[in-house]
Enzyme design. Structure first.
Site, PDB file in Angstrom:
ATOM      1  N   PRO A  10     -13.358  -0.660  -3.646  1.00  0.00           N
ATOM      2  CG  PRO A  10     -13.890   0.803  -1.922  1.00  0.00           C
ATOM      3  CD  PRO A  10     -13.409  -0.597  -2.184  1.00  0.00           C
ATOM      4  CB  ALA A  77     -11.335   3.851   0.330  1.00  0.00           C
ATOM      5  CD  GLU A  98      -2.465  -3.894   3.014  1.00  0.00           C
ATOM      6  OE1 GLU A  98      -2.106  -4.569   4.010  1.00  0.00           O
ATOM      7  OE2 GLU A  98      -2.718  -2.676   3.074  1.00  0.00           O
TER       8      GLU A  98
HETATM    9  C1  DQA Z   1      -5.186   2.251  -3.209  1.00  0.00           C
HETATM   10  C2  DQA Z   1      -4.786   3.300  -2.176  1.00  0.00           C
HETATM   11  C3  DQA Z   1      -5.974   3.660  -1.298  1.00  0.00           C
HETATM   12  O1  DQA Z   1      -5.581   4.622  -0.321  1.00  0.00           O
HETATM   13  C4  DQA Z   1      -7.067   4.262  -2.142  1.00  0.00           C
HETATM   14  O2  DQA Z   1      -8.207   4.533  -1.346  1.00  0.00           O
HETATM   15  C5  DQA Z   1      -7.434   3.415  -3.302  1.00  0.00           C
HETATM   16  C6  DQA Z   1      -6.388   2.702  -4.033  1.00  0.00           C
HETATM   17  C7  DQA Z   1      -4.044   1.959  -4.221  1.00  0.00           C
HETATM   18  O3  DQA Z   1      -4.155   0.960  -4.935  1.00  0.00           O
HETATM   19  O4  DQA Z   1      -3.060   2.711  -4.286  1.00  0.00           O
HETATM   20  O5  DQA Z   1      -8.581   3.410  -3.741  1.00  0.00           O
HETATM   21  O6  DQA Z   1      -5.491   1.036  -2.546  1.00  0.00           O
END
Ligand code: DQA
Length: 146
Positions: A10, A77, A98
């Protein structure tokens, strides 16, 4: 040709416009172009998706079970909340990388925990959008080593 699924959670559709001080100025379309060109250089094909809906990400993980060699995922998120995405990833047998654009460990405490990390073979955070390239390289190396 082997297929890598690159999945984005998202708000990543707003990349480039959303909090550029944290996430930079590159758009998700720019990231997709870079991922496609690296993958083709490495002899792989890409399915590149983004959704704001948890179930769509889960459906793509299920599709990857059938036809994917590896998954690179920035769950955004959902990283910090989704047991359902963790469960889906646990049904996938290939490498899972990841990616977080920002360094989540320098940010709010609620971003320090990741359900997805319990399954991920590797985690990249704080490398900006270059993290996707690093994750693809590692996924390919792992697929080729298996
Ligand atoms: C994210 C980090 C997450 O905490 C955040 O909710 C995102 C982006 C990042 O790419 O740094 O939407 O995954």
């Amino acid at each position: 040709m082997s297929l890598i699924f690159v999945l984005n959670g998202p708000n990543l559709n707003l990349l480039g416009k959303r909090q550029p001080d944290i996430y930079g100025h590159e758009t998700l379309a720019d990231v997709e172009v870079d991922c496609r060109s690296l993958a083709s250089e490495l002899g792989f094909d890409i399915r590149f998706h983004q959704s704001n809906r948890e179930y769509e990400l889960i459906d793509w993980i299920h599709e990857a079970r059938e036809i994917g060699a590896a998954i690179v995922i920035n769950p955004a998120a959902f990283t910090h909340t989704s047991v359902a995405i963790l469960d889906a990833l646990n049904t996938f047998e290939g490498p899972v990388m990841e990616v977080h654009i920002s360094n989540v460990h320098q940010r709010e405490a609620f971003r320090h925990h990741s359900y997805v990390s319990m399954r991920a073979d590797g985690v990249i955070a704080g490398m900006g959008t270059q993290g996707y390239q690093l994750a693809i390289r590692r996924a390919v190396a792992q697929v080729q080593a298996d």
